[in-house]
Each structure stands twice: as structure tokens, then as C-alpha cells.
Scaffold this motif. Structure first.
Motif, PDB file in Angstrom:
ATOM      1  N   LYS A  49       0.822  -1.207   0.000  1.00 40.19           N
ATOM      2  CA  LYS A  49       0.000   0.000   0.000  1.00 40.19           C
ATOM      3  C   LYS A  49       0.859   1.261   0.000  1.00 40.19           C
ATOM      4  O   LYS A  49       0.575   2.216  -0.720  1.00 40.19           O
ATOM      5  CB  LYS A  49      -0.958   0.030   1.186  1.00 40.19           C
ATOM      6  CG  LYS A  49      -1.841   1.258   1.142  1.00 40.19           C
ATOM      7  CD  LYS A  49      -2.811   1.369   2.269  1.00 40.19           C
ATOM      8  CE  LYS A  49      -3.618   2.646   2.085  1.00 40.19           C
ATOM      9  NZ  LYS A  49      -4.306   3.055   3.272  1.00 40.19           N
ATOM     10  N   VAL A  53       0.573   4.367  -2.619  1.00 38.34           N
ATOM     11  CA  VAL A  53       0.298   5.748  -2.197  1.00 38.34           C
ATOM     12  C   VAL A  53       1.390   6.682  -2.711  1.00 38.34           C
ATOM     13  O   VAL A  53       1.098   7.773  -3.206  1.00 38.34           O
ATOM     14  CB  VAL A  53       0.137   5.849  -0.663  1.00 38.34           C
ATOM     15  CG1 VAL A  53       0.089   7.301  -0.211  1.00 38.34           C
ATOM     16  CG2 VAL A  53      -1.108   5.109  -0.198  1.00 38.34           C
ATOM     17  N   ARG A  76      -8.264  -1.015  -5.009  1.00 39.38           N
ATOM     18  CA  ARG A  76      -7.335  -0.675  -3.918  1.00 39.38           C
ATOM     19  C   ARG A  76      -6.397   0.455  -4.341  1.00 39.38           C
ATOM     20  O   ARG A  76      -6.130   1.382  -3.566  1.00 39.38           O
ATOM     21  CB  ARG A  76      -6.547  -1.926  -3.510  1.00 39.38           C
ATOM     22  CG  ARG A  76      -5.721  -1.753  -2.253  1.00 39.38           C
ATOM     23  CD  ARG A  76      -5.202  -3.091  -1.726  1.00 39.38           C
ATOM     24  NE  ARG A  76      -4.218  -3.674  -2.603  1.00 39.38           N
ATOM     25  CZ  ARG A  76      -2.904  -3.709  -2.350  1.00 39.38           C
ATOM     26  NH1 ARG A  76      -2.425  -3.179  -1.252  1.00 39.38           N
ATOM     27  NH2 ARG A  76      -2.073  -4.282  -3.209  1.00 39.38           N
ATOM     28  N   CYS A  80      -5.931   4.723  -3.097  1.00 38.85           N
ATOM     29  CA  CYS A  80      -4.674   5.414  -2.798  1.00 38.85           C
ATOM     30  C   CYS A  80      -4.650   6.820  -3.394  1.00 38.85           C
ATOM     31  O   CYS A  80      -4.023   7.730  -2.839  1.00 38.85           O
ATOM     32  CB  CYS A  80      -3.493   4.600  -3.310  1.00 38.85           C
ATOM     33  SG  CYS A  80      -3.301   3.017  -2.462  1.00 38.85           S
ATOM     34  N   GLU A  83      -6.394   9.143  -1.039  1.00 44.59           N
ATOM     35  CA  GLU A  83      -5.462   9.490   0.036  1.00 44.59           C
ATOM     36  C   GLU A  83      -4.423  10.499  -0.450  1.00 44.59           C
ATOM     37  O   GLU A  83      -4.077  11.454   0.250  1.00 44.59           O
ATOM     38  CB  GLU A  83      -4.789   8.211   0.539  1.00 44.59           C
ATOM     39  CG  GLU A  83      -3.944   8.403   1.759  1.00 44.59           C
ATOM     40  CD  GLU A  83      -3.391   7.092   2.303  1.00 44.59           C
ATOM     41  OE1 GLU A  83      -2.256   7.135   2.845  1.00 44.59           O
ATOM     42  OE2 GLU A  83      -4.061   6.047   2.212  1.00 44.59           O
TER      43      GLU A  83
END
Length: 157
Positions: A49, A53, A76, A80, A83
Motif C-alpha cells: 500500500k 500511495v 485498492r 490510494c 489518500e
């Protein structure tokens, strides 16, 4: 990363594509616009992850205003970018957000068509979004190039 220019489909946006060996290589390219729509075609099932990101932050910092994620585990990766938008730009407002979509069950060509013809950024980025960039991570560049060189034609289902 070098970007290849393709025939313009719409008069107001330059269409480009590029290939990166890994997510970490999704930075360092020049875009002829302050902001851009980006399609990221990648298999992110084995990615951490934090690495996803970081790649998302790099693209948002480069000017991504609308992001379409495609490939295995694209939801998924899509998360990111939400975010990354918060990290780079702060909280979203009614007029400013990096729009994100994920396209798990659609053919890649449909996602490219959507990005070129339909993807429209939020109000704050409308006038400065002057390019569509299709980025391949790990081997889809020739498929993307063929489709975009053909002018991103609409295909029958």
C-alpha cells in the motif's frame, strides 16, 4: 519516462501514453498542461500500500486531476489516489477534488475511450486540464499505443 503523442481525439486535450517498469517509475515526465486526466493500467495485487500511495502522490503532484485505474486490484489502487489528493491538496471541497474511478470489469479500450471522451475533472481543474495520459505499468504499452494511434474509436460490445 518518455511520453508518446497520439492523434488528438478532441481538439482541447493532447493525448499521450507512456510505460513504466514499476509503480515507483510513475514520475518524472513532462506534461504539456498544468493538469491532466490519467489512466493507470497496472496489476497492483502484489504491491504494498505504501508504494501505491507514493505513486499516487507523485501523479497528483504532477497534476493529475482525474484518475482512472484499470487492472487487477484497481479498486485498492484507486483508494490510494483519494489518500494522495488529501495529502497533496488538503480536504476536498465542492469545487476541488481529484476525481477517481476504477474499472475492474471493463476492457482496457473502453476505459481509454472513457478517459479521452468523457472524463471531466472537478470545477477547479476544468480550464487547466489539457491532456489525457495513458500509463502502462508492466507491459500493456503496445496495446494502448495501437488503440490511441487509431484515434480511440468507439467499439461495439
Amino acid at each position: 519516462m518518455n511520453l508518446k503523442k497520439h492523434p488528438a481525439v478532441r481538439g482541447d486535450r493532447v493525448v499521450l501514453s507512456g510505460e513504466a517498469p514499476s509503480l515507483g517509475d510513475l514520475r518524472g515526465f513532462e506534461v504539456p498542461a498544468k493538469n491532466f486526466v490519467v489512466v493507470v493500467a497496472a496489476d497492483t495485487r502484489d504491491e504494498k500500500k505504501g508504494d501505491m500511495v507514493e505513486a499516487a502522490v507523485a501523479l497528483v503532484r504532477a497534476g493529475a486531476s482525474y484518475v482512472c485505474c484499470w487492472g487487477p486490484d484497481c479498486k485498492r489502487f484507486h483508494d490510494c489516489f483519494d489518500e494522495a489528493d488529501l495529502t497533496v491538496n488538503g480536504p476536498r471541497t465542492n469545487d476541488r477534488e481529484v476525481v477517481t474511478t476504477w474499472h475492474k470489469d471493463e476492457p482496457l479500450e473502453e476505459v481509454l475511450w472513457f478517459a479521452v471522451n468523457t472524463a471531466w475533472p472537478s470545477y477547479a481543474y476544468e480550464l487547466t486540464t489539457g491532456a489525457v495520459i495513458a500509463l502502462s505499468v508492466g507491459g500493456l504499452a503496445s496495446r494502448i499505443t495501437r488503440y490511441l494511434d487509431a484515434g480511440a474509436p468507439l467499439r461495439d460490445a
